[in-house]
Design a protein around this motif. Sequence first.
Motif, short mmCIF file in Angstrom:
data_model
loop_
_atom_site.label_atom_id
_atom_site.label_comp_id
_atom_site.label_asym_id
_atom_site.label_seq_id
_atom_site.Cartn_x
_atom_site.Cartn_y
_atom_site.Cartn_z
N VAL A 1 -7.94 23.80 144.90
CA VAL A 1 -9.21 24.37 144.49
C VAL A 1 -10.52 23.77 144.66
O VAL A 1 -10.63 22.88 143.96
N LEU A 2 -11.34 24.16 145.51
CA LEU A 2 -12.54 23.68 145.80
C LEU A 2 -13.72 23.80 144.56
O LEU A 2 -13.69 24.97 143.99
N GLU B 1 -17.22 18.96 147.98
CA GLU B 1 -15.89 19.00 148.28
C GLU B 1 -15.27 19.79 149.47
O GLU B 1 -14.48 19.81 149.93
N ILE B 2 -16.24 21.03 149.72
CA ILE B 2 -15.86 21.88 150.63
C ILE B 2 -15.90 21.37 152.15
O ILE B 2 -14.67 21.21 152.74
N VAL B 3 -16.72 20.35 152.41
CA VAL B 3 -16.89 19.74 153.35
C VAL B 3 -15.79 18.56 153.61
O VAL B 3 -15.29 18.27 154.45
N ARG B 4 -15.62 17.86 152.33
CA ARG B 4 -14.62 16.81 152.32
C ARG B 4 -13.43 17.28 152.62
O ARG B 4 -12.51 16.57 153.34
N VAL B 5 -12.69 18.42 152.07
CA VAL B 5 -11.44 18.88 152.24
C VAL B 5 -11.25 19.33 153.73
O VAL B 5 -10.42 19.03 154.37
N ALA B 6 -12.57 19.80 154.18
CA ALA B 6 -12.46 20.47 155.71
C ALA B 6 -12.28 19.21 156.48
O ALA B 6 -11.32 19.32 157.74
N HIS B 7 -12.95 18.18 156.43
CA HIS B 7 -13.04 16.98 157.08
C HIS B 7 -11.53 16.56 157.21
O HIS B 7 -11.07 16.09 158.23
N VAL B 8 -11.02 15.98 155.83
CA VAL B 8 -9.69 15.55 155.87
C VAL B 8 -8.68 16.66 156.61
O VAL B 8 -7.82 16.08 157.44
N ALA B 9 -8.75 17.78 156.46
CA ALA B 9 -7.76 18.61 156.98
C ALA B 9 -7.92 18.55 158.50
O ALA B 9 -7.02 18.49 158.97
#
Length: 463
Positions: A159-160, A165-173
């Motif tokens: 849950v963003l 965090e949007i960018v962070r999670v996208a980057h990690v994924a």
Amino acid sequence: MSRSAHPAGPRYADVLPEGHWTAPATDLNVLDEKVWSRTVSRDADGALTVGGMEVARLAEEFGTPAYFLDESDFRARCRAWADAFGPDADVFYAGKAFLSRAVVRWLTEEGLNLDVCSGGELATALDAGMPAERIAFHGNNKTLAEIERAVSVGVGRIVLDSFQEIVRVAHVAQSLGKRQRVQIRVTVGVEAHTHEFIATAHEDQKFGIALAGGQAAEAVRRTLTLDGLELIGIHSHIGSQIFDMAGFEVSARRVVQLLAEIRDEHGVELPEIDLGGGLGIAYTPEDDPREPHEIAKALGDIVTRECESAGLATPRISVEPGRAIVGPTAFTLYEVGTVKPLEGLRTYVSVDGGMSDNIRTALYDAEYSVSLVSRSSDAEPMLVRVVGKHCESGDIVVKDAFLPSDLAPGDLIAVPATGAYCRSMASNYNHALRPPVVAVRDGQARVIVRRETEEDLLRLDVG
Ligand code: LLP
């Protein structure tokens, strides 16, 4: 077990002179079933039993203070929530209310999903075998390490909570070669009727992305452009210990409005909405909580109606009750240590725990009830304040309550409805040893979180 082998140390009964004790009365005291878990009753001698076990025996075996959790009640509540919402919706138990490996196994067996909000909760869930796809990962400031772990184990959703965090999670994924299913947590601008510290949908606070000013719509735009993310829905959690369904209805309406705007702008209908947790429970007989089927109906009706009028297919609804599942299932058992009458004021009853095992009274002015449970009594009621053994005058467990005036050191008293946010917010203040959680079911009791020891405390002390 002999008294001298008592796990929490010697009991007052061992050291107080004979004759200090008041003979037990014979009348049964009525326990209000609203605040006690389902298998609690009084036996013929007036002692409380839970899951078929008598409290004095439990105190003898496990010591006090201790939390006793009624496992069949917990499981029944899980089933009631799952049945009320049915196969087209998902119930996520909010692990922050209370989590242990045993709890995770019960949830898994009862078909519930799990909301975690930290690496520690995630680790507990995975260790106890909760399938990763049934886990939702929350938090307003997840660390990179937490995000990496959540994405790599394949949690069902993250849950963003912010633009970063949007960018962070996208980057990690992306760097892990994955596409992570995500929801965006929005703040819908509702003033929930609850304590300020546990209200979360007004705009001036740290959670989520505001619908106001087009912030949430912008978050959706950015999320949809990122390859590592699959946007599956919108999330809203308005607060905690709420009785009035009006806030949830406004929240559902605003979330559906956003779905319609997303459809209009991007041509996509997001398949899910999550309306969070926050449903209130009875801490005192005056509280009047809604049943899961009433909540499911109210939320289902409003979402269906709003979707129909917006020309949207009804999305899959999920909810995240924590307190409403575990809160009513446990009580804290204390032994009375001192009874101090203050002329013209009240009687202070000090117990062997306090703000280290229940911070809620000090933190939120929470109200609790309390009963004498090792016996019944027909003595006159007296006004009491149940306090702990910590070095603070704010160390209050139950602010105002009545207990029988023959209450004496060595009596056992219990505070019901302490299953949620008591053990999970317990501390070692004054180097208190955090109490155990004992699950009781069908005449059997077993420790699911053991009592801390002095070795546990000293283990962290370096040098
Ligand atoms: N979902 C989210 C995103 C949450 O933040 C929470 C609670 C829940 C679900 C579960 O809420 P529940 O159904 O348990 O009310 N320590 C406070 C409560 C803080 C709640 C934090 N978030 C207390 O003792 O009252």
